[in-house]
Design an enzyme around this catalytic site. Structure first.
Site, short mmCIF file in Angstrom:
data_model
loop_
_atom_site.label_atom_id
_atom_site.label_comp_id
_atom_site.label_asym_id
_atom_site.label_seq_id
_atom_site.Cartn_x
_atom_site.Cartn_y
_atom_site.Cartn_z
N HIS A 64 -45.94 -2.15 8.96
CA HIS A 64 -46.35 -0.91 8.96
C HIS A 64 -45.94 -0.10 10.19
CE1 HIS A 64 -49.36 2.33 8.70
NE2 HIS A 64 -49.58 2.29 10.00
N THR B 296 -9.64 4.54 -1.32
CA THR B 296 -10.52 5.73 -1.35
C THR B 296 -11.78 5.70 -0.53
OG1 THR B 296 -9.96 5.47 -3.94
CG2 THR B 296 -11.92 6.79 -3.14
N GLU C 113 0.86 -1.27 -0.21
CA GLU C 113 0.06 0.12 0.10
C GLU C 113 0.88 1.31 -0.02
OE1 GLU C 113 -3.33 0.90 -0.29
OE2 GLU C 113 -2.31 2.91 -0.36
#
Ligand SMILES: Cc1cc2nc3c(=O)[nH]c(=O)nc-3n(C[C@H](O)[C@H](O)[C@H](O)COP(=O)(O)OP(=O)(O)OC[C@H]3O[C@@H](n4cnc5c(N)ncnc54)[C@H](O)[C@@H]3O)c2cc1C
Length: 469
Positions: A440, A40, A33
């Protein structure tokens, strides 16, 4: 020369989990790395923007508090240093977790430097050359700086440098009406500054189709975001108050004066400084690494995962790339990129959740296309929350009865879309969802109702004039 079973270039969204699977399978792995662990998404993309969007949402809700009967009794101000500090803490936690787990991983050696191919099996990292039987490229991409007139003469921001902004710009001018431009645009408007989004095309996020684009444009305009569409000739020059951006639109003044400019016109793969020519790896004309359905490059023993292969531009597609490679290599499971259904969210408020084909794509490919639609003003949960912008739109194939695509622009749309996405992966008939009893009050509870009201797509469109009210 140090030899490994596998080398992974890039510790973004595919590299670290792949390192975990490969080492667990007994391989000796190196992961390289060059900058920030997590890439990102963690550092300059998903995580920080969604953290900042949450701050912007809080500011907006506070401004609307009186609508809910809540008395705040003062003006709403945003402390950008505090917004940034909150965002930084969230990012830091995620980045540190990835870095420490990689460094603690048995059989995994972490190199922190730029990687470059020396040959199909050799990678140079600083002064060392490593070799491996298998190499996995997960180098991601970066913001495009467009070759527009004057761009080199002005200071500009990208999604990366935006992460350092701990002040409120007077007037943020954003070039590019894609999802990055929209997310930053609404966010900064809610923080307080004047915001102008400049887009070359006739609509923001044109890919989504006119109905969705127009609804989003209305939402942003109502919050005071200036939109300059059809900006055919964009150019920049320094100005006493910041930057002058010439726009040459069909309507409005020929220039916009901003204190700061954010370039959000797309991304390019990080393949130009990787020495891929020394390995003979094929790229397309935009620099994306060419891969097959299992993410193998043209060079045996080299794979490309994530944004650098052009097969997806999201964290979930990158992570799925890791799953595909691991499944094929380690599990004898022939997973394929072509098994993947297009799905993503745009994290404006309300969010747009998208799955499958757009309406324009569906019209081209589906003979008996049926559509169901409902404005969020007719969704009880949205009314109760006081968040009635947007609409639900579902497309199904009347012959196979399978879902073709859906767009849910509305409160909770980023989560609700998964009801449809999972049905699409199950290749289930929509009639199953029609009979499902949803809870609901939720936005999801209206999906079966929308399916009860399907009409042939050629029929006059459902009235959505109040969809963005
Ligand atoms: C502003 C913004 C918001 C976003 N929001 C979302 C969202 O909400 N949801 C979503 O799904 N996606 C989002 N994305 C997209 C997402 O960030 C990317 O799709 C994802 O990060 C791609 O992962 P990757 O592993 O392919 O690449 P990256 O995450 O870019 O990782 C690549 C890594 O490789 C390293 N690297 C590159 N070249 C070398 C080299 N030569 N040697 C060593 N290391 C190297 C880089 O330093 C980097 O760490 C967003 C993007 C942006 C810009």
């Amino acid at each position: 020369m140090q030899h490994y079973d596998s080398i992974i270039i890039g510790a973004g969204q595919a590299g670290p989990p792949l390192a975990g699977r490969l080492t667990a399978a007994g391989m000796k792995v190196a992961i390289i790395e060059r900058k920030l662990f997590g890439g990102t998404c963690v550092n300059t993309g998903c995580t920080p923007t969604k953290a900042m969007i949450a701050s912007a949402y809080a500011a907006q809700l506070a401004r609307r508090a009186a609508e809910y009967g809540v008395v705040i009794g003062s003006t709403i101000d945003v402390d950008m240093k505090a917004v940034k500090a909150r965002k930084d803490a969230i990012v830091e936690q995620s980045r540190t977790w990835i870095e420490t787990s990689l460094k603690a991983m048995k059989n995994c050696t972490v190199y922190e430097d730029h990687a470059r191919f020396e040959s199909p099996k050799e990678i140079r990292v600083g002064n060392e050359v490593l070799s491996a039987d298998r190499i996995f490229i997960n180098v991601g991409g970066r913001a495009v700086v467009p070759a527009l007139p004057g761009v080199s003469e002005i200071p500009y921001l990208t999604n990366s440098s935006m992460m350092d902004v701990d002040f409120l710009p007077k007037h943020l001018v954003i070039v590019g009406g894609g999802y990055v431009g929209l997310e930053f645009g609404q966010m900064f408007r809610r923080f307080g500054p004047e915001v102008t989004i400049i887009e070359m095309g006739s609509h923001l996020i044109r890919r989504e189709g006119e109905e969705i684009s127009t609804a989003i444009e209305d939402i942003l305009r109502k919050e005071g975001v200036n939109l300059r569409l059809d900006a055919e000739c964009i150019g920049f020059r320094p100005h006493a108050d910041g930057v002058s951006v010439t726009v040459d639109c069909k309507e409005g003044a020929p220039e916009v004066i901003g204190s700061h400019v954010l370039l959000a016109v797309g991304r390019r793969p990080n393949t130009d400084d990787l020495g891929i020519e020394k390995a003979g790896i094929a790229t397309d004309k935009r620099g994306y690494i060419v891969v097959d359905d299992q993410l193998r490059t043209n060079v045996p023993g080299i794979w490309a995962l994530g944004d650098c292969n052009g097969k997806g531009a999201f964290t979930h597609t990158t992570y799925n790339d890791y799953e595909i490679v691991a499944a094929n290599l380690l599990d004898g499971d022939s997973r394929r990129v072509s098994d993947r259904i297009t799905a993503y969210n745009i994290y404006i408020d309300p969010p747009l959740g998208r799955a499958g084909l757009t309406e324009a794509e569906a019209r081209k490919s589906t003979r008996n296309l049926l559509v169901g639609q409902r404005p969020m003003t007719k969704v009880g949960r949205a009314v109760e929350k006081g968040e009635t912008n947007g609409f639900i739109k579902i497309l199904v194939d009347g012959d196979s009865k399978q879902f073709v695509g859906a767009a849910i622009l509305g409160t909770g749309g980023d989560e609700v879309i998964h009801c449809i996405l999972d049905m699409m992966y199950a290749k289930a008939e929509y009639t199953i969802m029609q009979r499902a009893v949803h809870i609901h009050p939720t936005v999801s509870e209206l999906l079966p109702t929308v399916l009860e009201e399907l009409k042939p797509v050629a029929a006059p469109a459902t009235n959505t004039t109040n969809a963005t009210a």
